[in-house]
Design a protein around this motif. Sequence first.
Motif, mmCIF file in Angstrom:
data_model
loop_
_atom_site.group_PDB
_atom_site.id
_atom_site.type_symbol
_atom_site.label_atom_id
_atom_site.label_comp_id
_atom_site.label_asym_id
_atom_site.label_seq_id
_atom_site.Cartn_x
_atom_site.Cartn_y
_atom_site.Cartn_z
ATOM 1 N N LEU A 39 -58.975 -62.706 -29.162
ATOM 2 C CA LEU A 39 -58.721 -61.741 -30.223
ATOM 3 C C LEU A 39 -59.205 -62.333 -31.540
ATOM 4 O O LEU A 39 -58.877 -63.469 -31.873
ATOM 5 C CB LEU A 39 -57.214 -61.446 -30.296
ATOM 6 C CG LEU A 39 -56.744 -60.318 -31.205
ATOM 7 C CD1 LEU A 39 -57.345 -58.978 -30.782
ATOM 8 C CD2 LEU A 39 -55.228 -60.242 -31.182
ATOM 9 N N ALA A 40 -60.003 -61.560 -32.253
ATOM 10 C CA ALA A 40 -60.474 -61.927 -33.592
ATOM 11 C C ALA A 40 -60.112 -60.789 -34.534
ATOM 12 O O ALA A 40 -59.792 -59.677 -34.093
ATOM 13 C CB ALA A 40 -61.982 -62.164 -33.585
ATOM 14 N N HIS A 41 -60.169 -61.042 -35.828
ATOM 15 C CA HIS A 41 -59.791 -59.998 -36.776
ATOM 16 C C HIS A 41 -60.733 -58.802 -36.696
ATOM 17 O O HIS A 41 -60.309 -57.648 -36.745
ATOM 18 C CB HIS A 41 -59.743 -60.548 -38.205
ATOM 19 C CG HIS A 41 -58.995 -59.653 -39.126
ATOM 20 N ND1 HIS A 41 -59.557 -58.549 -39.712
ATOM 21 C CD2 HIS A 41 -57.705 -59.675 -39.532
ATOM 22 C CE1 HIS A 41 -58.645 -57.936 -40.450
ATOM 23 N NE2 HIS A 41 -57.516 -58.606 -40.366
ATOM 24 N N ASN A 42 -62.000 -59.046 -36.538
ATOM 25 C CA ASN A 42 -63.001 -57.992 -36.470
ATOM 26 C C ASN A 42 -63.214 -57.584 -35.014
ATOM 27 O O ASN A 42 -63.438 -58.430 -34.151
ATOM 28 C CB ASN A 42 -64.301 -58.514 -37.090
ATOM 29 C CG ASN A 42 -65.402 -57.502 -37.061
ATOM 30 O OD1 ASN A 42 -66.006 -57.280 -36.006
ATOM 31 N ND2 ASN A 42 -65.690 -56.900 -38.194
ATOM 32 N N GLN A 43 -63.153 -56.289 -34.724
ATOM 33 C CA GLN A 43 -63.295 -55.813 -33.346
ATOM 34 C C GLN A 43 -64.650 -56.173 -32.744
ATOM 35 O O GLN A 43 -64.737 -56.554 -31.577
ATOM 36 C CB GLN A 43 -63.079 -54.297 -33.267
ATOM 37 C CG GLN A 43 -63.161 -53.745 -31.852
ATOM 38 C CD GLN A 43 -62.108 -54.323 -30.924
ATOM 39 O OE1 GLN A 43 -60.929 -54.339 -31.261
ATOM 40 N NE2 GLN A 43 -62.523 -54.809 -29.762
ATOM 41 N N ASP A 44 -65.728 -56.075 -33.530
ATOM 42 C CA ASP A 44 -67.047 -56.428 -33.014
ATOM 43 C C ASP A 44 -67.101 -57.896 -32.616
ATOM 44 O O ASP A 44 -67.701 -58.253 -31.605
ATOM 45 C CB ASP A 44 -68.140 -56.138 -34.041
ATOM 46 C CG ASP A 44 -68.371 -54.648 -34.254
ATOM 47 O OD1 ASP A 44 -68.039 -53.853 -33.349
ATOM 48 O OD2 ASP A 44 -68.877 -54.286 -35.324
ATOM 49 N N ARG A 45 -66.485 -58.746 -33.427
ATOM 50 C CA ARG A 45 -66.449 -60.175 -33.114
ATOM 51 C C ARG A 45 -65.637 -60.418 -31.843
ATOM 52 O O ARG A 45 -66.019 -61.224 -30.999
ATOM 53 C CB ARG A 45 -65.855 -60.940 -34.296
ATOM 54 C CG ARG A 45 -65.933 -62.439 -34.124
ATOM 55 C CD ARG A 45 -65.561 -63.153 -35.405
ATOM 56 N NE ARG A 45 -65.683 -64.583 -35.229
ATOM 57 C CZ ARG A 45 -64.854 -65.463 -35.732
ATOM 58 N NH1 ARG A 45 -63.837 -65.064 -36.491
ATOM 59 N NH2 ARG A 45 -65.019 -66.742 -35.520
ATOM 60 N N THR A 46 -64.518 -59.711 -31.696
ATOM 61 C CA THR A 46 -63.721 -59.819 -30.471
ATOM 62 C C THR A 46 -64.573 -59.450 -29.267
ATOM 63 O O THR A 46 -64.579 -60.155 -28.258
ATOM 64 C CB THR A 46 -62.473 -58.913 -30.544
ATOM 65 O OG1 THR A 46 -61.646 -59.332 -31.630
ATOM 66 C CG2 THR A 46 -61.669 -58.972 -29.259
ATOM 67 N N ASP A 47 -65.320 -58.337 -29.373
ATOM 68 C CA ASP A 47 -66.189 -57.885 -28.278
ATOM 69 C C ASP A 47 -67.211 -58.950 -27.910
ATOM 70 O O ASP A 47 -67.418 -59.239 -26.726
ATOM 71 C CB ASP A 47 -66.932 -56.602 -28.663
ATOM 72 C CG ASP A 47 -66.023 -55.404 -28.868
ATOM 73 O OD1 ASP A 47 -64.864 -55.435 -28.413
ATOM 74 O OD2 ASP A 47 -66.486 -54.431 -29.508
ATOM 75 N N ARG A 48 -67.870 -59.524 -28.917
ATOM 76 C CA ARG A 48 -68.910 -60.535 -28.661
ATOM 77 C C ARG A 48 -68.342 -61.792 -28.014
ATOM 78 O O ARG A 48 -68.902 -62.304 -27.050
ATOM 79 C CB ARG A 48 -69.640 -60.895 -29.952
ATOM 80 C CG ARG A 48 -70.581 -59.827 -30.477
ATOM 81 C CD ARG A 48 -71.466 -60.329 -31.609
ATOM 82 N NE ARG A 48 -70.753 -61.043 -32.657
ATOM 83 C CZ ARG A 48 -70.212 -60.476 -33.738
ATOM 84 N NH1 ARG A 48 -70.292 -59.168 -33.901
ATOM 85 N NH2 ARG A 48 -69.599 -61.198 -34.651
ATOM 86 N N ILE A 49 -67.231 -62.270 -28.543
ATOM 87 C CA ILE A 49 -66.634 -63.492 -27.999
ATOM 88 C C ILE A 49 -66.128 -63.250 -26.579
ATOM 89 O O ILE A 49 -66.339 -64.078 -25.690
ATOM 90 C CB ILE A 49 -65.515 -64.017 -28.914
ATOM 91 C CG1 ILE A 49 -66.105 -64.466 -30.257
ATOM 92 C CG2 ILE A 49 -64.762 -65.177 -28.251
ATOM 93 C CD1 ILE A 49 -65.063 -64.755 -31.330
ATOM 94 N N ALA A 50 -65.477 -62.121 -26.354
ATOM 95 C CA ALA A 50 -64.977 -61.810 -25.005
ATOM 96 C C ALA A 50 -66.126 -61.744 -24.011
ATOM 97 O O ALA A 50 -66.022 -62.263 -22.896
ATOM 98 C CB ALA A 50 -64.199 -60.498 -25.020
ATOM 99 N N GLY A 51 -67.226 -61.138 -24.411
ATOM 100 C CA GLY A 51 -68.385 -61.059 -23.526
ATOM 101 C C GLY A 51 -68.982 -62.417 -23.229
ATOM 102 O O GLY A 51 -69.313 -62.732 -22.083
ATOM 103 N N THR A 52 -69.116 -63.243 -24.240
ATOM 104 C CA THR A 52 -69.693 -64.575 -24.073
ATOM 105 C C THR A 52 -68.779 -65.475 -23.253
ATOM 106 O O THR A 52 -69.247 -66.233 -22.399
ATOM 107 C CB THR A 52 -69.964 -65.227 -25.447
ATOM 108 O OG1 THR A 52 -70.846 -64.384 -26.180
ATOM 109 C CG2 THR A 52 -70.580 -66.601 -25.300
ATOM 110 N N ALA A 53 -67.479 -65.385 -23.498
ATOM 111 C CA ALA A 53 -66.519 -66.267 -22.834
ATOM 112 C C ALA A 53 -66.094 -65.739 -21.472
ATOM 113 O O ALA A 53 -65.411 -66.439 -20.732
ATOM 114 C CB ALA A 53 -65.285 -66.440 -23.712
#
Length: 113
Positions: A39-53
């Motif tokens: 979970l990150a503050h920005n939804q787009d960042r959450t999406d990117r990190i979740a996809g990468t991880a």
Amino acid sequence: MNSTNAQAYAKVVENGVQAVETVKELRSTGYRYEDVFVLAHNQDRTDRIAGTAAAKEIGIKEEGMFDSLANLFRSRGDELRAKIVSMGFTDAEAAFYEKELDLGKVLVIAKTS
């Protein structure tokens, strides 16, 4: 701050790279894909990190239908705190973690099955 309770483990990390590393560490200790969230503050960042991880995002299954719908009308901070509480953390813990997210950090959560 790390928190361990009957519901979940959480770790605040500085960035997406550390989040990916933390997810890998959790997997190596036996956590399954469906048990690890980012979970990150920005939804787009959450999406990117979740996809990468290869981690999950907190969704309807974890929050429940009511909170998920309510999030459509909440501020991002309120939404983040609700998501964190839905994972088994107290309101005080959720407030702490949300402030960390405000600073650009990332929260990695592992639920116990």
